[in-house]
Every structure is written in structure tokens, then in C-alpha cells.
Design a protein around this motif. Structure first.
Motif, PDB file in Angstrom:
ATOM      1  N   ALA A  77       0.826  -1.203   0.000  1.00  0.00           N
ATOM      2  CA  ALA A  77       0.000   0.000   0.000  1.00  0.00           C
ATOM      3  C   ALA A  77       0.867   1.262   0.000  1.00  0.00           C
ATOM      4  O   ALA A  77       0.669   2.176  -0.807  1.00  0.00           O
ATOM      5  CB  ALA A  77      -0.925  -0.015   1.216  1.00  0.00           C
ATOM      6  N   TYR A  78       1.841   1.289   0.912  1.00  0.00           N
ATOM      7  CA  TYR A  78       2.711   2.468   0.982  1.00  0.00           C
ATOM      8  C   TYR A  78       3.607   2.574  -0.236  1.00  0.00           C
ATOM      9  O   TYR A  78       3.968   3.678  -0.659  1.00  0.00           O
ATOM     10  CB  TYR A  78       3.544   2.440   2.271  1.00  0.00           C
ATOM     11  CG  TYR A  78       2.843   3.146   3.399  1.00  0.00           C
ATOM     12  CD1 TYR A  78       2.890   4.527   3.485  1.00  0.00           C
ATOM     13  CD2 TYR A  78       2.116   2.444   4.341  1.00  0.00           C
ATOM     14  CE1 TYR A  78       2.230   5.194   4.496  1.00  0.00           C
ATOM     15  CE2 TYR A  78       1.441   3.100   5.355  1.00  0.00           C
ATOM     16  CZ  TYR A  78       1.504   4.474   5.428  1.00  0.00           C
ATOM     17  OH  TYR A  78       0.845   5.132   6.415  1.00  0.00           O
ATOM     18  N   GLY A  79       3.985   1.431  -0.805  1.00  0.00           N
ATOM     19  CA  GLY A  79       4.790   1.461  -2.022  1.00  0.00           C
ATOM     20  C   GLY A  79       4.072   2.221  -3.123  1.00  0.00           C
ATOM     21  O   GLY A  79       4.646   3.105  -3.759  1.00  0.00           O
ATOM     22  N   LEU A  80       2.809   1.895  -3.307  1.00  0.00           N
ATOM     23  CA  LEU A  80       2.027   2.592  -4.332  1.00  0.00           C
ATOM     24  C   LEU A  80       1.921   4.084  -4.012  1.00  0.00           C
ATOM     25  O   LEU A  80       2.127   4.942  -4.872  1.00  0.00           O
ATOM     26  CB  LEU A  80       0.623   1.975  -4.432  1.00  0.00           C
ATOM     27  CG  LEU A  80      -0.354   2.710  -5.349  1.00  0.00           C
ATOM     28  CD1 LEU A  80       0.154   2.743  -6.766  1.00  0.00           C
ATOM     29  CD2 LEU A  80      -1.724   2.061  -5.288  1.00  0.00           C
ATOM     30  N   ALA A  89       4.625   1.857  -9.781  1.00  0.00           N
ATOM     31  CA  ALA A  89       4.721   1.999  -8.332  1.00  0.00           C
ATOM     32  C   ALA A  89       4.269   0.714  -7.640  1.00  0.00           C
ATOM     33  O   ALA A  89       4.856   0.295  -6.640  1.00  0.00           O
ATOM     34  CB  ALA A  89       3.880   3.175  -7.861  1.00  0.00           C
ATOM     35  N   ILE A  90       3.236   0.071  -8.196  1.00  0.00           N
ATOM     36  CA  ILE A  90       2.796  -1.206  -7.612  1.00  0.00           C
ATOM     37  C   ILE A  90       3.929  -2.217  -7.702  1.00  0.00           C
ATOM     38  O   ILE A  90       4.244  -2.915  -6.733  1.00  0.00           O
ATOM     39  CB  ILE A  90       1.561  -1.746  -8.357  1.00  0.00           C
ATOM     40  CG1 ILE A  90       0.348  -0.872  -8.049  1.00  0.00           C
ATOM     41  CG2 ILE A  90       1.273  -3.185  -7.934  1.00  0.00           C
ATOM     42  CD1 ILE A  90      -0.939  -1.448  -8.556  1.00  0.00           C
ATOM     43  N   LEU A  91       4.572  -2.243  -8.883  1.00  0.00           N
ATOM     44  CA  LEU A  91       5.696  -3.157  -9.055  1.00  0.00           C
ATOM     45  C   LEU A  91       6.783  -2.853  -8.012  1.00  0.00           C
ATOM     46  O   LEU A  91       7.341  -3.753  -7.386  1.00  0.00           O
ATOM     47  CB  LEU A  91       6.252  -3.002 -10.472  1.00  0.00           C
ATOM     48  CG  LEU A  91       7.183  -4.117 -10.928  1.00  0.00           C
ATOM     49  CD1 LEU A  91       6.402  -5.414 -11.058  1.00  0.00           C
ATOM     50  CD2 LEU A  91       7.849  -3.745 -12.243  1.00  0.00           C
ATOM     51  N   LYS A 107       4.660   9.072  -6.635  1.00  0.00           N
ATOM     52  CA  LYS A 107       4.985  10.496  -6.741  1.00  0.00           C
ATOM     53  C   LYS A 107       5.974  10.728  -7.874  1.00  0.00           C
ATOM     54  O   LYS A 107       6.053  11.807  -8.421  1.00  0.00           O
ATOM     55  CB  LYS A 107       5.576  10.999  -5.420  1.00  0.00           C
ATOM     56  CG  LYS A 107       4.488  11.250  -4.382  1.00  0.00           C
ATOM     57  CD  LYS A 107       5.047  11.506  -3.001  1.00  0.00           C
ATOM     58  CE  LYS A 107       3.929  11.526  -1.979  1.00  0.00           C
ATOM     59  NZ  LYS A 107       4.424  11.320  -0.614  1.00  0.00           N
ATOM     60  N   GLY A 108       6.759   9.676  -8.211  1.00  0.00           N
ATOM     61  CA  GLY A 108       7.754   9.858  -9.262  1.00  0.00           C
ATOM     62  C   GLY A 108       7.525   8.977 -10.472  1.00  0.00           C
ATOM     63  O   GLY A 108       8.245   9.094 -11.455  1.00  0.00           O
TER      64      GLY A 108
END
Lengths: 291, 334
Positions: B67-70, B82-84, B75-76
Motif C-alpha cells: 500500500a505504501y509502495g504505491l 509503483a505497484i511493481l 509520486k515519481g
């Protein structure tokens, strides 16, 4: 010398907290040592002890330094009931089942308290609270000192009960070998029920002693639950003197972390310490693991 | 193919795929979304906890890292990248967690996984500049219109993938290794199973699935705070679902999620604040009366339902008389 007094103050505060931690951890270590049970309801027992003492103070106007005895007695009964009604019926090998079971007990206790007393925070309000003893630049809070003294007494009483009485010997025999202990005429279920009761009572008494110096809300036990795992593992699972030593060390470490890094990192340090102990010396730093 | 559990699973998923055609109520779809989300998490947990018997109580860490990874990486980069990233981060965490905890057994393992998950949660809470701390952080939407429907389908597809992985594991050499470890780790080690590596692979798979589920959850609500996505309550729920349904069975986590999440939703509506009390009582009852879980108990009771995998090593040696000759003769008394 500016650093010395804050440092000493933090160490002393840590020792005061540590004695209460030690009492909580000893109860847990006793239950783990004798029954191999990781008691996830230990924090809930502590919370029940706090609420019992609080109710007696609010409605019966009994000083918490007497009220904690009632909390201990109540938790002893609850502990016995939990053992006889639930824990006893789950096979010992099913460790995870017992973890789930005690988690269930914990959920039930916390939610019942939430329903009865609401989610509000409470704090005791009596004359002693503001009193401090001053020695030079170091000051010690009076309720903390009294809680510390009683916790120390209770811890020693528990230690002698386990080490010096016939009952304690029976409990330790079960810890050593649960198969041959009953052959020696030990009523294994009765001893385990009483042990579970005593473990719960230690948490309850610690809760009663914590009440004057802490605040009260239904989920308060959660924090202490996780800490008591750490102390029991650090102390060598099942060693009650090890758990007590770990409690004192943890109190000081937390207090120093709060002083230098800030309060919010104290719990992180706790868990990092926990992981380090588990990875390098899972048998515990203090005392050896009892078979 | 004589695997009734696969057929029943397929039937459940078919129904799930058809439901939105008839029901367009967003609340209802969200309830079923949650149900399948937890089925996915239960299936992910099942790889480690069910087949390998490593009862983790720290799976919220993988969910939360996903969750936090996404939230943080998008943002970049694009949300899908981002999920990956979240999945990779979660797998890195799995390597770290696994390398320490898998050396421990029984309650020690359990406590170690809790400790790791708590460290992750506290770090998320204590670094407000990075994660937003207790205030939380916004999460981008994965789908342009952000309708409940797209999330619903994404979640069902994810559950099907997790189910397929479980179905494959149950009948693969890898899965037999895992079950051998569950039954007796020392024996598995002594017959040449690289237990450390096999357990780590199962945790990696599990972490990856959980991380995708976490990202999906975060993106649906567009905002996350540390406690609900990383807390121990979530870990407990993830482990209780498959236990209720039947740990180590294919259908167990799905059935567990159907039962428990439905019950949860109903309790929340009927009993309001007392739903945790009912939940606790349910947990206690399961432990006391259904220790093998719903599917596990059914499998034992109904012979035709028996889709239990063959004994751990039956698949490796060729059947027939060769088996007989390999048997070591017992030493005879003189």
C-alpha cells in the motif's frame, strides 16, 4: 556535567518502570515456562486489573494501593476460569491454536470493557500524585516510588513462591517434563490452573500498580502485551528471574531512548532489540531456557 | 481432473464475475470486494502458514508495504510501476524477515513475525516527512474513472491468480516440499529438502501477492494511515481466515473469508460496537470446535470430497515393485 543529571534521572525512572515491567513479564514467563503457552491475553489481563482497581477507587473510594489486591484476586479467578474453561481443552502441541484462543480471549475482554466503560481515557486523581521527592537535581515521583516498592515486593514473593514452595516445585516439574510429572503424583491440571491464575494475577497486580501513574483506556494492554513478549524472550523463555531482569533492562533502555531520541522511538528500539535477541540468541540473554 | 476443490473454486469465481451484471449497488460491491481482498490475503498466507506450516502473524507488513509502495513511489512514476516497486519492496522485506524468523520455530517464529510487522508500522508512524506519519498519505487512483466496478474486477482477478498459484503449489514438487516441512522439518531436511530456500520462496510468493492486494486496497480508498494497513489486528485477521476455512486446503481461505467477512459485515450492522466481542467469541469457538477449519473438517468427514494431496513423497519415487526392493530389512534378533 550537564549530561549527568538527565542521564541519572532517566536511569532511575527506567528502573521504576522496569520493576512493573518485571512483574508483568514474570507472570507471562511463569505461564510460558509451565505450559508452553504464549499468552496473548496477558495485556488484556493487565487492563482488567487496571479497570478493577479504578472501579474500586471511583465507586468504593478505596486507595489503589489497597485496591490492587482485589485486582489480583479477581484476575486469579479469571485466569483459573480461562484455563479450566478454554485452554485446557486445546492440545498443547497446537501452539498456534492456543495463540488464537488467547487472542480471542483478549478481544472479548477488551470489547466487553469498551462496551461497559466506554472508550474514554481516565486518570486517577488523588493527593499523592503531585508529590515528588527531590535529591539535588533529581526528583522522583511519589506514586511511582510506591508502585515500584510494591511491585518489587510482589516480584520477590512470586519468585519465592515458585522456587521455594511445594507448589512451585510441582509447577517446575511440569515445566521440565509434562509426561513424568503426573507419574510423580502431581495433579497436572490443578497445578496448571493455579499457575495460569497466578500468572494472570501478576498481570492484574501490575495493572493495579500502574493505574496511579498511567492512564486508562480499553486497549491499554496491547502495548504491554507486546513488551512482555520481548521481556520473556530476552529473559530466556520460561525463566522468571530472567524475565524480571529483562524487565528492568527494558525499562532503562526505553527511558534512555526517550531521553535522547524521543518518546516515539522507544517502542521501535524495543522491537529491534527483540529481533536482535531472536536472531542471535533466541534462548535468551538472562538465565537459560528451561527445558 | 479429480479436484472438487478446484471446481468449487471456479464456480465461486464465475458467480463473482457475473454478480456486477445484476448488482450495481456500490456498497454491496464494496462488501464483496473486501471479501475477495481478504480471500486473496488468506490464500497468500496459506502458502506460508497452510502448506509450509509457518504460522506467520506479521502479514500486515507485506500488505502495508504494498500500500505504501504505491502511495510513495507513484509520486515519481506511473501507478502501475509503483505497484511493481511496492511488490519488490515487499519481497525485499520478506527476505529480511524470512532470513531471521525462519530459523525459529513454534511460538518464536510467530513472535518474530509480529515484531517485524510492528517495526514496519512504527517506522511508518514515526517518519512523518516520508510517510505522512499518523496523518496518512494520499494514494493515486489506478483506474481513470475510479469506479467501484473496476476495483471489483481487479480484485476478483487477483483472487483467481492467488487461487491458481495455490492450486499449482498443492500439486507441485515445491508444494510437496512445503508440506514435508510442515509435517516434520527435521525429516524434510534429512532427505535433502533445502528447507531454508523453499520456505523463503513460499514467503516471497506470499509477500508479492499480499503487496498487490495492499496496493489495490489503498488505491480504492485513495488515502492510507499506518494503523489499519500495518497493524497487528490486520495480521490476525489474515491468519484467522484460513484457519477458520481450513489451513493448508485450497478452498479454506476462500471459504474462511466468505464466512468471516460476511459475519463481520453483518455483526457491524447489527451489533455496532459489540462486533469485536462476537468476533472474539467466534475465534474461540473455532479453536475449540473446528480446529481443522470448515473445509478441513468436511474433507475428513466426506470421503468423496477428499482432494487431500497424496502423502508428501508419494509422487517422487516410481510406483510398483521397485518400492518393495528399496525397503530396508529390519535387523533380525539372533
Amino acid at each position: 556535567m550537564d549530561w549527568l543529571y538527565p542521564f541519572l534521572q532517566a536511569v532511575l525512572n527506567g528502573i521504576l518502570t522496569g520493576a512493573l515491567y518485571a512483574l508483568i513479564a514474570m507472570g507471562m514467563a511463569l505461564i510460558f515456562g509451565v505450559m508452553r503457552i504464549v499468552n496473548f491475553a496477558h495485556g488484556a489481563f493487565l487492563m482488567l486489573g487496571m479497570y478493577a482497581t479504578w472501579v474500586i477507587f471511583e465507586y468504593g473510594h478505596v486507595n489503589p494501593y489497597f485496591g490492587f489486591l482485589a485486582a489480583g484476586a479477581l484476575l486469579f479467578a479469571i485466569g483459573m476460569a480461562v484455563y479450566a474453561g478454554l485452554v485446557r481443552h486445546v492440545p498443547v502441541q497446537a501452539e498456534f491454536m492456543i495463540i488464537l484462543l488467547t487472542l480471542g480471549v483478549s478481544l472479548i475482554s477488551v470489547d466487553t470493557v469498551l462496551l461497559v466503560f466506554g472508550a474514554d481515557y481516565h486518570q486517577l486523581n488523588f493527593a499523592l500524585l503531585g508529590k515528588n521527592f527531590r535529591m539535588g537535581q533529581i526528583s522522583l515521583n511519589a506514586p511511582w516510588l510506591i508502585s515500584f516498592a510494591i511491585a518489587l515486593l510482589a516480584a520477590f514473593a512470586l519468585y519465592f513462591f515458585v522456587m521455594r514452595t511445594m507448589f512451585g516445585r510441582a509447577a517446575r516439574a511440569i515445566a521440565q517434563n509434562p509426561y513424568s510429572a503426573p507419574l510423580m503424583g502431581i495433579n497436572i491440571h490443578r497445578v496448571q490452573a493455579v499457575t495460569f491464575g497466578i500468572g494472570a494475577a501478576a498481570a492484574g497486580i501490575a495493572g493495579g500498580l500502574l493505574l496511579p501513574v498511567f492512564y486508562l483506556y480499553p486497549d491499554v494492554g496491547h502495548l504491554f502485551n507486546l513488551k512482555s513478549f520481548l521481556m520473556v524472550v530476552m529473559g530466556g523463555m520460561g525463566s522468571i528471574e530472567g524475565a524480571a531482569a529483562a524487565g528492568l533492562v527494558l525499562g532503562v533502555v526505553e527511558s534512555l531512548t526517550s531521553l535522547y531520541w524521543g518518546n516515539e522511538w522507544a517502542l521501535v528500539v524495543d522491537f529491534v532489540l527483540f529481533i536482535l535477541v531472536l536472531s542471535f540468541k533466541p534462548s535468551g540473554i538472562f538465565g537459560s531456557q528451561r527445558a | 481432473m479429480k479436484r472438487p476443490q478446484v471446481l468449487i473454486g471456479a464456480a465461486i469465481f464465475l458467480i463473482a464475475l457475473v454478480i456486477p451484471v445484476f448488482v450495481r449497488n456500490d456498497y454491496f460491491l464494496q462488501v464483496i470486494f473486501r471479501l475477495f481482498l481478504f480471500a486473496t490475503l488468506g490464500l497468500a498466507w496459506n502458502l506460508v502458514g497452510g502448506y509450509a506450516g509457518q504460522l506467520s502473524l506479521g502479514h500486515a507488513a507485506f500488505f502495508g508495504i504494498g500500500a505504501y509502495g504505491l502511495a510513495l513511489l507513484s509520486k515519481g512514476a506511473s501507478p502501475w510501476l509503483a505497484i511493481l516497486g511496492g511488490v519488490v519492496a515487499s519481497m525485499v522485506a520478506a527476505v529480511i524477515i524470512g532470513s531471521v524468523s525462519f530459523r525459529l520455530r513454534g511460538p518464536y517464529f510467530c513472535l518474530a513475525t509480529i515484531a517485524f510487522a510492528e517495526v514496519v508500522r512504527l517506522i511508518a508512524k514515526n517518519l512523518p516527512n516520508v510517510t505522512g506519519g499518523d496523518v496518512g498519505t494520499p494514494v493515486p487512483s489506478l483506474f481513470p474513472q475510479n469506479t467501484m466496478m473496476s476495483f471489483y474486477y481487479a480484485c476478483v482477478v487477483l483472487t483467481i491468480a492467488a487461487f491458481a498459484i495455490n492450486a499449482w503449489v498443492e500439486r507441485s514438487r515445491f508444494g510437496y516440499y512445503l508440506m514435508a516441512i510442515r509435517e516434520d522439518e527435521d525429516t524434510a531436511l534429512s532427505v535433502g529438502v533445502n528447507t531454508a530456500r523453499v520456505k523463503l520462496w513460499s514467503l516471497l510468493l506470499s509477500a508479492a501477492i499480499s503487496a498487490v492486494a495492499g496496493a489495490l486496497y489503498a488505491s480504492l480508498f485513495l488515502f492510507i494511515v499506518p494503523d489499519p494497513v500495518l497493524g497487528i489486528e490486520l495480521s490476525v485477521e489474515i491468519s484467522i481466515l484460513p484457519m477458520l476455512g481450513g489451513a493448508g486446503t485450497l478452498l479454506g481461505p476462500v471459504v474462511g473469508s466468505l464466512v468471516l467477512e460476511t459475519a463481520n459485515e453483518v455483526f457491524k450492522n447489527i451489533f455496532k460496537e459489540a462486533h469485536l466481542l462476537i468476533y472474539g467469541i467466534l475465534v474461540v469457538l473455532v479453536v475449540l470446535f473446528l480446529p481443522e477449519g470448515i473445509v478441513g473438517t468436511l474433507m475428513r468427514k466426506l470421503r468423496w470430497f477428499k482432494a487431500a494431496p497424496p502423502p508428501a513423497f508419494a509422487a517422487t519415487p516410481p510406483p510398483g515393485p521397485a518400492e518393495e526392493s528399496r525397503r530396508v530389512p529390519l535387523p533380525q534378533p539372533e
